[in-house]
Design a protein around this motif. Sequence first.
Motif, PDB file in Angstrom:
ATOM      1  N   GLY A  16      17.629 -13.270 -27.762  1.00 53.71           N
ATOM      2  CA  GLY A  16      17.457 -14.515 -28.696  1.00 53.71           C
ATOM      3  C   GLY A  16      18.743 -14.999 -29.502  1.00 53.71           C
ATOM      4  N   GLY A  17      18.566 -15.998 -30.263  1.00 53.53           N
ATOM      5  CA  GLY A  17      19.617 -16.178 -31.436  1.00 53.53           C
ATOM      6  C   GLY A  17      20.712 -16.879 -30.672  1.00 53.53           C
ATOM      7  N   ASP A  18      21.595 -17.263 -31.681  1.00 53.08           N
ATOM      8  CA  ASP A  18      22.912 -17.758 -31.441  1.00 53.08           C
ATOM      9  C   ASP A  18      23.772 -17.224 -30.264  1.00 53.08           C
ATOM     10  OD1 ASP A  18      21.944 -20.147 -32.946  1.00 53.08           O
ATOM     11  OD2 ASP A  18      23.272 -19.506 -34.659  1.00 53.08           O
ATOM     12  N   MET A  19      24.050 -15.869 -30.871  1.00 50.93           N
ATOM     13  CA  MET A  19      24.919 -15.101 -29.730  1.00 50.93           C
ATOM     14  C   MET A  19      24.337 -15.161 -28.190  1.00 50.93           C
ATOM     15  SD  MET A  19      25.940 -10.974 -29.935  1.00 50.93           S
ATOM     16  CE  MET A  19      26.922 -10.297 -28.841  1.00 50.93           C
ATOM     17  N   GLY A  20      23.103 -14.912 -28.092  1.00 47.56           N
ATOM     18  CA  GLY A  20      22.598 -15.013 -26.529  1.00 47.56           C
ATOM     19  C   GLY A  20      22.684 -16.453 -26.071  1.00 47.56           C
ATOM     20  N   ASP A  21      22.346 -17.520 -26.897  1.00 54.03           N
ATOM     21  CA  ASP A  21      22.488 -18.787 -26.446  1.00 54.03           C
ATOM     22  C   ASP A  21      23.960 -19.002 -26.055  1.00 54.03           C
ATOM     23  OD1 ASP A  21      19.823 -19.029 -26.932  1.00 54.03           O
ATOM     24  OD2 ASP A  21      19.984 -19.963 -28.868  1.00 54.03           O
ATOM     25  N   PHE A  81      28.170 -19.042 -19.376  1.00 53.50           N
ATOM     26  CA  PHE A  81      28.188 -18.438 -18.214  1.00 53.50           C
ATOM     27  C   PHE A  81      26.995 -18.879 -17.350  1.00 53.50           C
ATOM     28  CE2 PHE A  81      30.722 -15.715 -20.607  1.00 53.50           C
ATOM     29  CZ  PHE A  81      31.996 -15.702 -20.068  1.00 53.50           C
ATOM     30  N   PRO A  82      26.621 -20.102 -17.107  1.00 57.49           N
ATOM     31  CA  PRO A  82      25.381 -20.547 -16.632  1.00 57.49           C
ATOM     32  C   PRO A  82      25.100 -19.919 -15.273  1.00 57.49           C
ATOM     33  CG  PRO A  82      26.818 -22.434 -16.674  1.00 57.49           C
ATOM     34  CD  PRO A  82      27.631 -21.328 -17.241  1.00 57.49           C
TER      35      PRO A  82
END
Length: 444
Positions: free
Chosen positions: A10-15, A21-22
């Motif tokens: 989670g969080g901004d880094m994970g987002d 890289f979708p």
Amino acid sequence: MVDEAHRTQGGDMGDNLFNAFPQAVRIGFTGTPLLTERHEIKTHERFGGKLDENGEPWIDSYKFDKAVADRATVEIKYIGKVSNDKIDDKELFDAEFEDLFQKRTQEEREEIQRRYGSFIAYLESKDRIAEIAKDIVEHYYTDILINGFKAQVVASSIVAAVRYKYELETAIKEKIAQLKALPDEERDDERIKQLEFLKVAAVVSGMGNNEPGYISKARSEAKDWDAVNSFKKDFDYSQEEGGQYKKPESGIGILCVCDRLLTGFDAPIEQVMYLDKIMKEHDLFQAITRVNRTKKGKTFGLIVDYIGITKHLQQALGIYTDKDKEKAQHFLNVFRDINKEIPVLEARYKRVLNLFTENNLNEIENFLNQIFADPTAEFEFAESCIEQAKNIKFRAELLTYSKSFFDSLDLLFNTQAVNIGLSQNDWVTCFGELKTDIKTKQWT
């Protein structure tokens, strides 16, 4: 490929990573995935996992009970120091207060509320922590320090963690004074030196500009000692010519924490965790597995519970182990109340006796209890045992059964001495080398 996927998902880094890289394949590694309904996004959903025909989203899993069976980790035992096991969420402090003190009278509950104001204030209270600290020192000195292992104390807050540090130091000094006051024939100077060498450190985060001075002092002290790395080292009692210890920092044997060092902290020398904080699910499971790392001489990890976390413990362990009835029951044998080891010890002792009686060595119990009236008969019985040990099958079974017995004995009493005067190593050495000693029929 993401490690600790339950935390870094989670969080901004994970987002940002996933958005950049979708179409990437996402592979997550975690020992404690987020699985329950209270989590808005479960770990496997975040990584795009779908359930297979067995209802599992995993590429592969290696559960806790399997690791114990493979000896990749040691089993964990539990000692409950409180009678109540109905602690729930942090948000339910009022209800928890009623649960924790349900056996107290109304007058006692009102006095506790008047004195401490809230549940968290009660958990942080100096008097309560001082009482528990004395119990911790007594247990640690008797059952853990003697074998060279170390401990963590998990407190409910930063304030509580630092108070534990100071109260434990006071309790250690009191224990040293108590031991030094014993008569010469009862005093063990080596054990006293172990306590004098022992250090307690608090590893906690900062509280901002209004932090009390005693917390800043404890944090600074831990930094000066390099407490985290020093804790991982074996106790080193070696001294220089002037009597100074060569590595005094290795004396850090107890770490007091709140949130830090409860995940990803690998210290095989840690055998016991004294738990005084409400935790659940993956947080709880991550915490208790600090004590299950393997190390020579360490046959189990131990959780000593001062807050009544039993219910959440069962829930957490149920999530991260195989859930079918047979395997779940097997896992309960891996993680169980230490008091349930008493019948296990008795059964293992009986099995050793049966091995001898099955081979017509019927006086084995009299021999082990040293109640032979005739020294000649005792010697002849011992010779008969050694003759029987020529049999490889008998010798192999004896080593297996005696090791299991000593494992239980070590867990309950943390001593290798038994009533026949042999340590576990002596026993194994004696029968392991009989193939040479038996030629001369020498027995001592």
